[in-house]
Structure formats: C-alpha cells, structure tokens
Design an enzyme around this catalytic site. Structure first.
Site, PDB file in Angstrom:
ATOM      1  N   TYR A  49      -4.302  -1.934   3.333  1.00 54.63           N
ATOM      2  CA  TYR A  49      -3.570  -1.849   2.067  1.00 54.63           C
ATOM      3  C   TYR A  49      -4.554  -2.013   0.918  1.00 54.63           C
ATOM      4  O   TYR A  49      -5.388  -2.912   0.929  1.00 54.63           O
ATOM      5  CB  TYR A  49      -2.515  -2.950   2.005  1.00 54.63           C
ATOM      6  CG  TYR A  49      -1.750  -3.012   0.694  1.00 54.63           C
ATOM      7  CD1 TYR A  49      -0.858  -2.012   0.327  1.00 54.63           C
ATOM      8  CD2 TYR A  49      -1.925  -4.091  -0.177  1.00 54.63           C
ATOM      9  CE1 TYR A  49      -0.159  -2.080  -0.864  1.00 54.63           C
ATOM     10  CE2 TYR A  49      -1.222  -4.168  -1.375  1.00 54.63           C
ATOM     11  CZ  TYR A  49      -0.338  -3.161  -1.720  1.00 54.63           C
ATOM     12  OH  TYR A  49       0.361  -3.233  -2.894  1.00 54.63           O
ATOM     13  N   ASP A  99     -12.967  -2.862   0.375  1.00 57.16           N
ATOM     14  CA  ASP A  99     -11.909  -3.523  -0.373  1.00 57.16           C
ATOM     15  C   ASP A  99     -11.870  -4.980   0.076  1.00 57.16           C
ATOM     16  O   ASP A  99     -11.306  -5.313   1.123  1.00 57.16           O
ATOM     17  CB  ASP A  99     -10.573  -2.825  -0.137  1.00 57.16           C
ATOM     18  CG  ASP A  99      -9.443  -3.462  -0.943  1.00 57.16           C
ATOM     19  OD1 ASP A  99      -9.695  -4.496  -1.598  1.00 57.16           O
ATOM     20  OD2 ASP A  99      -8.326  -2.924  -0.913  1.00 57.16           O
ATOM     21  N   LYS A 133      -7.492 -11.474  -6.244  1.00 54.44           N
ATOM     22  CA  LYS A 133      -7.037 -12.719  -5.638  1.00 54.44           C
ATOM     23  C   LYS A 133      -7.917 -13.916  -6.014  1.00 54.44           C
ATOM     24  O   LYS A 133      -7.839 -14.384  -7.136  1.00 54.44           O
ATOM     25  CB  LYS A 133      -6.855 -12.524  -4.126  1.00 54.44           C
ATOM     26  CG  LYS A 133      -5.785 -11.434  -3.878  1.00 54.44           C
ATOM     27  CD  LYS A 133      -5.248 -11.325  -2.490  1.00 54.44           C
ATOM     28  CE  LYS A 133      -4.028 -10.412  -2.504  1.00 54.44           C
ATOM     29  NZ  LYS A 133      -4.148  -9.178  -1.765  1.00 54.44           N
TER      30      LYS A 133
END
Ligand code: PLP
Length: 459
Positions: free
Chosen positions: A172, A267, A295
């Site tokens: 994702y 990523d 994050k």
C-alpha cells in the site's frame, strides 16, 4: 449484528468481502458512549470515520472512540484502558503523549502555527533525515505518506521521461490514483482500477506484480523495463500484514532497475525509523534511488517526506522543472513534533529494547497459538509483526489473501474484552512502542492465550 467488510485502504489487490458476526461476549451495552459517538459521527461523516481503516469493517462491530492516550495505553470514552498495538498506525514509536514531543509542540505553537515562509526547523528535520537514512541526500517535506509517494512517482517520471511504474500486490502506498490498482487476472492482462473514481487511463501505466516473485519480476522487466520510470515497493511490507522480502527479491529490484535505467523507490512510510533508525534499507543493505517517509517522521502530527539522490531531487521545483508544492508543508507544529521524535530516537535509540519486547511477544503468541491448536504463520521484524491465521507461510498477497479473516475478527474482539487493542484487520501489522513494558507484553500474551482458545479457525 452483521457488518459488511469495508473495502479498505489497501486496494492493490481485491480482497474477499466478508461478513463477521460479533462474538457473543461483545455487545453495544458494554460500550454505550462509543456507540452513541459513532451514531453521531455517521450523521455527518461518511461511514462515521475520516479514514476507513478505523471503522472496524474488517472485524465487524463498531469502533471504539478514544478520549486520550498516554504511553502504551489508550483510554476510550467508556473508560476502558487498552494496551495499544496500533500506535496511530505507526507514528507513536515513543508512546503516546511523550513529554519531549509535547513540549516541542507547545513551544512551537507559542511562536505561531504557520508562516508560509521557510523556517530553520525545516532544515533541522531534513538534516536529521539525511543523517539517519543513508541513501537520502536531499529531502522534501510534505503532509502525508500519500503525498510523498504521489510526488516521488511524479518525480521519477519527470526525471526519467518515462511513464510506466511497477508496484506489488498487497503493498500500500497511500490513496494515489495511479497506485489504486488491482492486478489483471494474468500478467498479460491490463491492471484494473481498484476504486470507483480511478480511471482506466490513470492505472494504464501501472503494472502489478506478486511480491517476492523474482521470476515474474524478471519477466516483466524484460518486457517493459525500458519503458519503466520506477519500481515502488515496501522493503518490509506492513500493509498486507507483516511480510518480509527475500534477499534475492531486493537484490533483483536493485539490479533490474539499474540495468533498465528505472528508479527504485522504497516506500518506508511505515518502516522508516521503525525497523531501524536507517529504515529497512539499512537492515538489508540495499540503496534505493528515492525513499518515501511518513508516520514516525511527524511524531504523531501530519508529515510526509520524500528524498534520495541529490541529482534526482534537484529536478523538483524550484531547483528543477517537476512541480510539487504545499501550503502547509514544513508546518512549524508538525516539524517540531518530527524533530523532537527523531532527536529522541537518535539520542537514545529504542531499537534493541523494541527487539527484545518483540521477540518476547512473538514467542508468547507462537506458544499460545500452538497450544490452542490454531494454524498460524507469524511474521515479525523488530517491533512490527502479524499473526496470520494462515495454514501456509505468508510471502506475498497470494498466501495472505487466504488467511482466515473471520477467525481474526473473533480474536480481535476477545482481546478488546481483555484490554488489548490490536490492529482491527488481519492485514495490518501490530506495532510495539518504547513505552510498552515487559509486563504489558506478558499481559498481552495471557490475553491472547485466552482469546485464541475461544477462536475457531477453519483448517
Ligand atoms: C501509511 C502508509 C502510506 C500512506 O500514508 P498516509 O500518511 O496515510 O497518506 C503509504 N505507504 C505506506 C507503506 C504506508 O504504510
């Protein structure tokens, strides 16, 4: 009560829809305030939540509304204390409401919350990122992980002058249109949009492959490699549950992109500063051209970042021609939280302790699952892990998609009843923070033992 599983944020492969009955032990009368809060939210917010992963669609039932959090604990509006293994889906590696982070935010707020002009704190955060992540020579701050991957893809296309990208099923990368794509039924069929609103044209240049499948990857590169702008991947996957790459897979990713003149994008929105200070790339010794972060880099406030080779990064406006901008990028509050978090991580690295806590939880869950006779596959990297209710080892979406998600839903609710808040989907990794104690871990193992004994798993 039956709730249809929401199609959730990972849209890289079609997941089976699912209806789950709440276990008998859980009912709305045990959480009346959350129930009322959810009813109110649903009047004015689609589905009652601002991000679908929060809606408990994958486990059935209704979400708990949170009043506050401190250290390793969440406190919901019904007065429940929960040991938290979501950590805001990754950012809270220091635990909630860390005093140094709060103080930094407070001090920044006193000086004004946004200027739309550069500040020295932005250079400080960029310097901390460059000092921590080996492959990053220059970095641009944005406001979310989605923005980071979207911008990195645009930059890769602008830099190479090519259109096509490769991504992997079960990875994702945020809700970027061109990455909301499902694989065709065979490697030869075109990728399909994985959400209404994403056009066939937008995903036409995205190729979806199976993670850890080196032969499939090589074949696709032989065919499309010279038209390829970039390969993007999670160097440890968190978004189909925790899945680790084989060394051969990462080596192939580096070698094949280099050979064909495409960029390799790691990523690390989830893994950056999580599995190691230098990210997953430091664990595996593979150097990507670009890295996306999010994050933890914002310490619980909205920050994303993308960085890498200086010659590539210098193609971004105003240094170069590729457009990318942001009114609130480098926001003083968000930057302060990120700076305080990274400073703390660099000055007193928690990674050894996180490894010990993780190893203890892994051993306890393995024993509890074996005792309960539940078929499982447990995957862990440091403080990230997933207990898959799966009969076979999970190396990619092909195996992950066959996990018993109904069993996971029951396990989840039995743990809530015992004061443990796990990620509300089989396809999410749990996170341990530096604020968790060995007592928290042991309490979790006891609760999991009881929960697993009650879960019926389909063989
Ligand atoms: C969370 C995540 C994103 C998206 O970040 P947002 O801040 O939610 O937009 C992208 N990539 C990975 C690997 C993630 O885990």
């Amino acid at each position: 009560m039956v709730v249809r599983r929401l199609s959730r944020r990972d849209a890289s492969a079609v997941r089976p829809s699912l209806a789950i009955d709440m276990p008998a032990s859980t009912n709305m009368t045990s959480m009346p305030k959350s129930h009322a809060a959810f009813a109110r939210a649903q009047q004015v917010i689609p589905g009652g939540v601002n991000s679908p992963a929060r809606a408990f669609g994958a486990v059935g039932g209704e979400p708990l509304f949170i009043e506050r959090a401190e250290g390793a604990y969440l406190y919901d509006v019904d007065g429940r204390q929960l040991i938290d293994y979501i950590g805001s889906w990754g950012p809270m590696i220091l635990g909630h409401a860390h005093p140094q982070v709060l103080e930094a935010i407070r001090a920044a707020a006193e000086r004004g919350t946004s200027f739309g002009a550069p500040t020295e704190a932005e250079s400080e955060l960029a310097e901390q990122i460059v000092a921590s992540v080996d492959s990053i020579e220059k970095v641009r701050l944005v406001n979310s992980g989605t923005e980071a991957t979207m911008s990195a893809i645009r930059l890769a296309r602008g830099f190479t002058g090519r259109d096509k990208i490769i991504k992997f099923a079960g990875n994702y990368h945020g809700h970027v249109d061109s990455l909301l794509v499902a694989a065709g039924s065979s490697a030869a069929t075109l990728s399909q949009p994985d959400s209404p609103g994403v056009t066939a044209g937008t995903v036409a240049d995205t190729i979806v492959l199976e993670y850890n499948d080196v032969a499939g990857f090589e074949a696709a590169m032989r065919e499309q490699g010279d038209a390829l702008a970039a390969v993007i991947l999670e160097p440890v996957v968190g978004n189909m549950g925790c899945v680790v790459p084989t060394p051969e897979f990462l080596t192939a990713a580096r070698g094949l992109t280099e050979k064909h003149g495409a960029l390799l994008i790691f990523d690390e929105v989830m893994t950056g500063f999580r599995v190691a200070l230098g990210g997953a790339q430091s664990l595996f010794g593979v150097r990507p051209d670009l890295t996306t972060l999010g994050k933890i880099v914002g310490g619980g406030l909205p920050v994303g970042a993308y960085g890498g080779r200086a010659d590539v990064m210098n193609h971004i406006l105003p240094a170069g021609p590729v457009f990318q901008a942001g009114t609130l990028s480098g926001n003083p509050l968000a930057t302060a939280a990120g700076n305080a978090t990274l400073k703390r991580l660099r000055e007193s690295p928690p990674y050894e302790r996180l490894e010990e806590l993780g190893a203890r939880l892994e051993a306890g869950l393995r024993e509890a699952a074996a005792t309960a006779g539940a078929p499982f596959s447990l995957v862990r990297v440091g403080s990230m892990m997933t207990l898959f209710f799966a009969t076979e080892p999970v190396h990619g979406w092909r195996q992950a998609s066959r996990a018993d998600t109904a069993a996971f839903g029951r396990y989840f609710w039995e743990l809530i009843e015992r004061g443990v808040y796990m990620p509300c989907s089989q396809y999410e990794a749990l996170f341990i923070s530096a604020a968790h104690t060995f007592d928290d871990i042991d309490a979790t193992i006891r609760a999991a033992g009881e929960a697993l004994a009650l879960v019926e798993v389909a063989d």
